[in-house]
Design a protein around this motif. Structure first.
Motif, short mmCIF file in Angstrom:
data_model
loop_
_atom_site.label_atom_id
_atom_site.label_comp_id
_atom_site.label_asym_id
_atom_site.label_seq_id
_atom_site.Cartn_x
_atom_site.Cartn_y
_atom_site.Cartn_z
N GLU A 1 0.83 -1.21 0.00
CA GLU A 1 0.00 0.00 0.00
C GLU A 1 0.86 1.25 0.00
N GLY A 2 0.29 2.34 -0.46
CA GLY A 2 0.88 3.66 -0.34
C GLY A 2 2.28 3.79 -0.91
N ARG B 1 4.17 0.58 -2.00
CA ARG B 1 3.76 0.11 -3.33
C ARG B 1 4.40 0.97 -4.42
N PRO C 1 -1.85 -3.19 -8.75
CA PRO C 1 -1.37 -3.66 -7.44
C PRO C 1 0.00 -4.34 -7.53
#
Length: 301
Positions: A99-100, A103, A129
């Motif tokens: 995430e965030g 990533r 993703p």
């Protein structure tokens, strides 16, 4: 990709221990077996991957820039447990969606190494993703082999394949060594260190107890391990002279702050060290295979 194409890649991958031709030739490839989110049935899919500077690897749910996530990613959202095949080992793993900033840094490394990832992102409005696959301890490594001798050869060939990939990547690199390529080099170094440590502490003592006549062979192999350790140290030094090592996966290792290498190491020096390592390692692997595979197979009978 169509299921018939995937099945052809899967069969070739398994038959050739991770080596495939065509679209995926020369790529780092995994087979992921996930549990169907709707059916509960196992599904196996070939995907490219990135080293992540440690025990985990990264896969990217690009689907070629499709507006929808690939099926394997939706399966992992429903059940993060999966089985991973890398051509040498088959192991259980757990998927963690990055995430965030974590990533974004990982995706920037991927784009730096292969601009195609950026092209996929440009085709779709979804944020593609990035998924970390973390091995789950479940007993000794599974090489899907029938003997210890065969397992040694499979492991050695995996190192040969990775070394050839790293060498090609260095030759194709620009004036600076990119962040992902640095991680690839350092992951290879760590893998060889771990393999030789395991041989020194477990395999060689086992063989010494089985056959006293192997003592000179084992002594020579241990000495060669020391030579290779020195070469690995030299390679680490030119790849990460500032001592960042695996921290290249973190923003602190990127002077530009955007996931790039900020110039990185000089590929000319790195290539010279890789070629020194390749020559020494190949001679070592051949000698070990000639001397130990017959002994291992005899001990198993």
């Amino acid at each position: 990709m169509p299921n018939d194409f995937n099945q052809q890649v899967i069969e070739e991958f398994r038959a050739n221990r991770g080596r495939v031709g065509g679209y995926f030739e020369g790529a780092r490839l995994l087979l992921l077996t996930t549990t169907g989110a709707r059916t509960g049935a196992p599904h196996t899919t070939p995907v490219g991957y990135l080293h992540d500077g440690g025990e985990r690897v990264l896969v990217i749910a690009s689907a070629g820039g499709s507006p929808k996530h690939p099926d394997w990613f939706r399966n992992l959202l429903a059940d993060p447990r999966l089985t991973v095949e890398d051509g040498v080992f088959t192991y259980d793993a757990r998927a963690v969606v990055l995430e965030g900033e974590e990533r974004d840094r990982a995706f920037a490394r991927a784009v730096e190494a292969d601009p195609g990832w950026g092209e996929y992102q440009a085709r779709t409005e979804r944020v593609i993703p990035v998924v970390a696959l973390e091995a789950v301890e479940s007993g000794p490594p599974n090489t899907n082999t029938t003997s210890m001798g065969e397992a040694i050869k499979v492991i050695h060939d995996g190192f040969r394949r990775e070394l050839a990939l790293v060498r090609k990547e260095i030759m194709d690199s620009g004036p600076g060594l990119g962040a992902q390529l640095r991680i690839n080099c350092l992951t290879l170094c760590q893998g060889l260190h771990n393999h030789h440590t395991g041989e020194d502490t477990a395999l060689f003592p086992y063989l010494a107890a089985q056959d006293d006549e192997l003592a000179p062979v084992l002594d020579r192999l241990r000495q060669e391990h020391e030579k290779i350790a020195a070469l690995l140290s030299d390679l680490r030094e030119v790849v990460a002279p500032d001592g960042t090592a695996y921290a290249a996966a973190d923003a602190s290792a990127h002077p530009t702050g955007d996931g790039s290498a900020g110039g990185g190491a000089d590929p000319t020096f790195v290539l010279a060290e890789v070629e020194r390592l390749t020559e020494e390692l190949e001679a070592h692997l051949r000698y070990e295979e000639e001397e130990l595979i017959p002994a291992l197979d005899a001990a198993a009978r």
